[in-house]
Write a protein that holds these residues in place. Structure first.
Motif, PDB file in Angstrom:
ATOM      1  N   ALA A 286       0.835  -1.211   0.000  1.00 22.36           N
ATOM      2  CA  ALA A 286       0.000   0.000   0.000  1.00 22.36           C
ATOM      3  C   ALA A 286       0.866   1.255   0.000  1.00 22.36           C
ATOM      4  O   ALA A 286       0.591   2.231  -0.716  1.00 22.36           O
ATOM      5  CB  ALA A 286      -0.926  -0.011   1.211  1.00 22.36           C
ATOM      6  N   VAL A 287       1.926   1.244   0.803  1.00 24.46           N
ATOM      7  CA  VAL A 287       2.854   2.373   0.839  1.00 24.46           C
ATOM      8  C   VAL A 287       3.538   2.554  -0.509  1.00 24.46           C
ATOM      9  O   VAL A 287       3.671   3.674  -1.013  1.00 24.46           O
ATOM     10  CB  VAL A 287       3.892   2.164   1.964  1.00 24.46           C
ATOM     11  N   ALA A 288       3.969   1.446  -1.103  1.00 26.00           N
ATOM     12  CA  ALA A 288       4.648   1.531  -2.399  1.00 26.00           C
ATOM     13  C   ALA A 288       3.729   2.135  -3.454  1.00 26.00           C
ATOM     14  O   ALA A 288       4.150   2.980  -4.254  1.00 26.00           O
ATOM     15  CB  ALA A 288       5.120   0.148  -2.824  1.00 26.00           C
ATOM     16  N   HIS A 289       2.486   1.732  -3.462  1.00 29.09           N
ATOM     17  CA  HIS A 289       1.545   2.280  -4.442  1.00 29.09           C
ATOM     18  C   HIS A 289       1.247   3.753  -4.169  1.00 29.09           C
ATOM     19  O   HIS A 289       1.191   4.563  -5.100  1.00 29.09           O
ATOM     20  CB  HIS A 289       0.250   1.466  -4.429  1.00 29.09           C
ATOM     21  N   GLU A 290       1.073   4.090  -2.905  1.00 29.30           N
ATOM     22  CA  GLU A 290       0.766   5.476  -2.559  1.00 29.30           C
ATOM     23  C   GLU A 290       1.908   6.417  -2.939  1.00 29.30           C
ATOM     24  O   GLU A 290       1.679   7.525  -3.449  1.00 29.30           O
ATOM     25  CB  GLU A 290       0.495   5.584  -1.063  1.00 29.30           C
ATOM     26  N   LYS A 291       3.147   5.969  -2.716  1.00 26.03           N
ATOM     27  CA  LYS A 291       4.307   6.815  -2.978  1.00 26.03           C
ATOM     28  C   LYS A 291       4.900   6.612  -4.369  1.00 26.03           C
ATOM     29  O   LYS A 291       5.904   7.243  -4.709  1.00 26.03           O
ATOM     30  CB  LYS A 291       5.391   6.537  -1.926  1.00 26.03           C
TER      31      LYS A 291
END
Length: 417
Positions: free
Chosen positions: A310-315
Motif C-alpha cells: 500500500a505504501v509503495a503504491h501510494e508513494k
C-alpha cells in the motif's frame, strides 16, 4: 527532468554512494563481522540517532541494533534486519611448495580463479591481533597447458579441492616461508574488489553486495525515520545481524533476545530475467532496475506485505513480487526459527552474479527499498497513533479466503478486438 520528490527515480548522490561503499568494503567474514558492524554501522547509527535512541551490542557475536525505545517492551516493535557476514574462503592447509590450499565456502570454484584476495591472519604470538596479507590470487590449474583436454574444452569443471592461493613465492623452504608469516589453517580470505559505479546508468558492481546492501538499507531507513521526526508510537529496531550465510543464526539470536512483533528482513535477490540458463524454469520476472522486491509465500505475513505494498503504491515506489516457496532464504525467517510469534516478510534488491567478485546492482533499486522500508515504518507508527490497536489488528485481521469474492471474466475492455 529528474523528480527530486522521488529519490528512487534519480541517481544515488555521491555521499550516499560512499557510505554504501564503506559498508560493503568493510572486511567482515563470518564470525569476524566487527569491521562492518562496530567499525562502520555503529558510528553511523550514533551519528544519526536522535536523543533517546541507543545502539545495542552483544556478547556472543558482533551484531548491532539501533533501538528507538530501549526497554519499552510494551510497545509494538518492528525489526529491520540486514546481515553483515560475508561468505569467505578459509586456509585449509599449506603445501610444501608454498601453495595455500583453501576451502571455497559458498563460492562456485570456477568464479574464483585468478582473482586477487586478502588473507586475514590472527597473530599466533598475540591472540586477538590480526594482520592482513594482500597480493595473493586464487588458482587451481596453473597454466592452460597443464589442463587435461576436458578442462580445456569446458566439458569438465574445477573441483573445490583444487583451489589454492598463490603468493608468488620462490626459493627454498616455501612452506616455511608461509608458516613464518603466522598463517594457519582456519584463517579467513576475502575477495579484494570494492564496489564502483558501473557502465550502465545508476549501476554499480563489485564483491559482497550480499549482504552489506541489507545493512545499508537498515541504516539509511533509520536515518530517514529520524529526519522525519522519529518513532513516536512504536519501537523500531534497525539491526545488522551475523551468521546468515551459515544458517541465519545471528538474526535468530537477535529476534529471540529482543522479541519484535514484526520483522522486515532485507537481503539481495536475483535478477531472474538476466540469469543465464534458467529460462525454462519460468522464474518470477524480477529484473535489476525495476524496483525493490517483496517476498510472497513461505512464512511471509500477508498483513505486513499489504501495508508495504500500500505504501509503495501510494508513494509510487516501484515494487516487484518475488515467489519464495517454502523458505524466504533470508533473515525474514528469523521469527519462526527463533520461536517468536511475529509478522514477518522479506524485501530486497535484484542483483546479478550473486556470490561472485562481480555482483552488480542498480542504485535506484536500493533507494526504492530504503524508502519503502522507511515509509512503511512511518505508516505503522501513524496507524498505531490513530487506532492504538496495531498488535490487535495483526492478531485479528488474517486474510480469510473463505470470504473471497467471485471473479468473472471481464474481457479486455477497450482492447477487445
Amino acid at each position: 527532468m529528474a523528480d527530486t520528490a522521488k529519490p528512487w527515480a534519480t541517481a544515488m548522490p555521491d555521499a550516499q554512494f560512499q557510505l554504501m561503499h564503506d559498508i560493503l568494503a568493510a572486511p567482515s567474514p563470518i564470525g569476524l563481522e566487527g569491521a562492518m558492524t562496530h567499525g562502520v554501522l555503529k558510528p553511523y547509527f550514533e551519528q544519526i540517532a536522535p536523543d533517546g535512541w541507543t545502539v545495542q551490542t552483544f556478547k556472543g557475536h558482533a551484531g548491532v541494533v539501533l533501538d528507538t525505545h530501549p526497554g519499552r517492551d510494551d510497545l509494538f516493535t518492528v525489526m529491520v534486519i540486514g546481515h553483515a557476514d560475508k561468505i569467505r574462503m578459509q586456509v585449509r592447509s599449506i603445501g610444501e611448495d608454498g601453495k595455500i590450499w583453501i576451502n571455497s565456502d559458498s563460492f562456485l570454484p570456477t568464479t574464483l580463479i585468478g582473482h586477487e584476495v586478502t588473507l586475514f591472519s590472527e597473530d599466533p604470538d598475540a591472540p586477538g591481533r590480526y594482520r592482513r596479507l594482500d597480493g595473493g590470487t586464487v588458482e587451481a590449474l596453473g597454466a592452460i597447458h597443464f589442463a587435461d583436454p576436458k578442462l580445456r574444452s569446458g566439458e569438465k569443471g574445477v573441483r573445490k579441492e583444487q583451489l589454492y592461493v598463490e603468493l608468488q613465492l620462490h626459493g627454498k623452504d616455501r612452506k616455511k616461508q608461509v608458516e613464518a608469516l603466522g598463517i594457519r589453517p582456519g584463517d579467513s580470505i576475502l575477495m579484494n574488489r570494492p564496489i564502483r559505479r558501473g557502465f550502465g546508468p545508476d549501476s554499480f558492481y563489485g564483491a559482497y553486495l550480499d549482504n552489506g546492501l541489507g545493512c545499508f538499507v537498515a541504516a539509511e531507513s533509520a536515518r530517514l525515520v529520524a529526519e522525519a521526526g522519529g518513532a513516536k508510537n512504536i519501537r523500531m529496531l534497525f539491526a545488522a545481524a551475523t551468521y546468515e550465510e551459515i544458517g541465519r543464526f545471528g538474526s535468530r539470536v537477535l529476534v529471540s533476545e529482543m522479541r519484535p512483533d514484526a520483522i522486515i528482513g532485507v537481503d539481495v535477490n536475483h535478477d531472474y530475467k538476466a540469469a543465464p540458463g534458467i529460462g525454462d524454469k519460468r522464474m518470477a520476472p524480477i529484473s535489476m532496475g525495476d524496483g525493490f522486491t517483496m517476498s510472497v509465500g513461505s512464512i511471509v505475513s500477508e498483513q505486513l506485505n499489504r501495508r508495504i505494498e500500500a505504501v509503495a503504491h501510494e508513494k509510487a515506489i516501484p515494487i516487484q513480487r518475488d515467489v519464495v516457496g517454502a523458505d524466504t532464504g533470508t533473515d525474514g525467517m528469523a521469527g519462526v526459527l527463533g520461536n517468536v510469534d511475529c509478522a514477518a516478510t522479506s524485501v530486497g534488491m535484484p542483483i546479478r552474479n550473486m556470490h561472485t567478485i562481480s555482483e552488480s546492482g542498480c542504485t535506484r533499486d536500493v533507494l526504492a527499498c530504503t524508502h519503502a522500508v522507511a515509509e512503511t515504518l512511518q505508516a505503522l507508527d501513524t496507524e498505531e497513533s490513530r487506532t492504538g490497536q496495531l498488535a490487535a489488528a495483526f492478531c485479528a485481521d488474517h486474510p480469510r479466503l473463505d470470504q473471497a469474492a467471485g471473479l468473472d471474466h471481464r474481457g479486455l475492455g477497450d482492447k477487445d478486438a
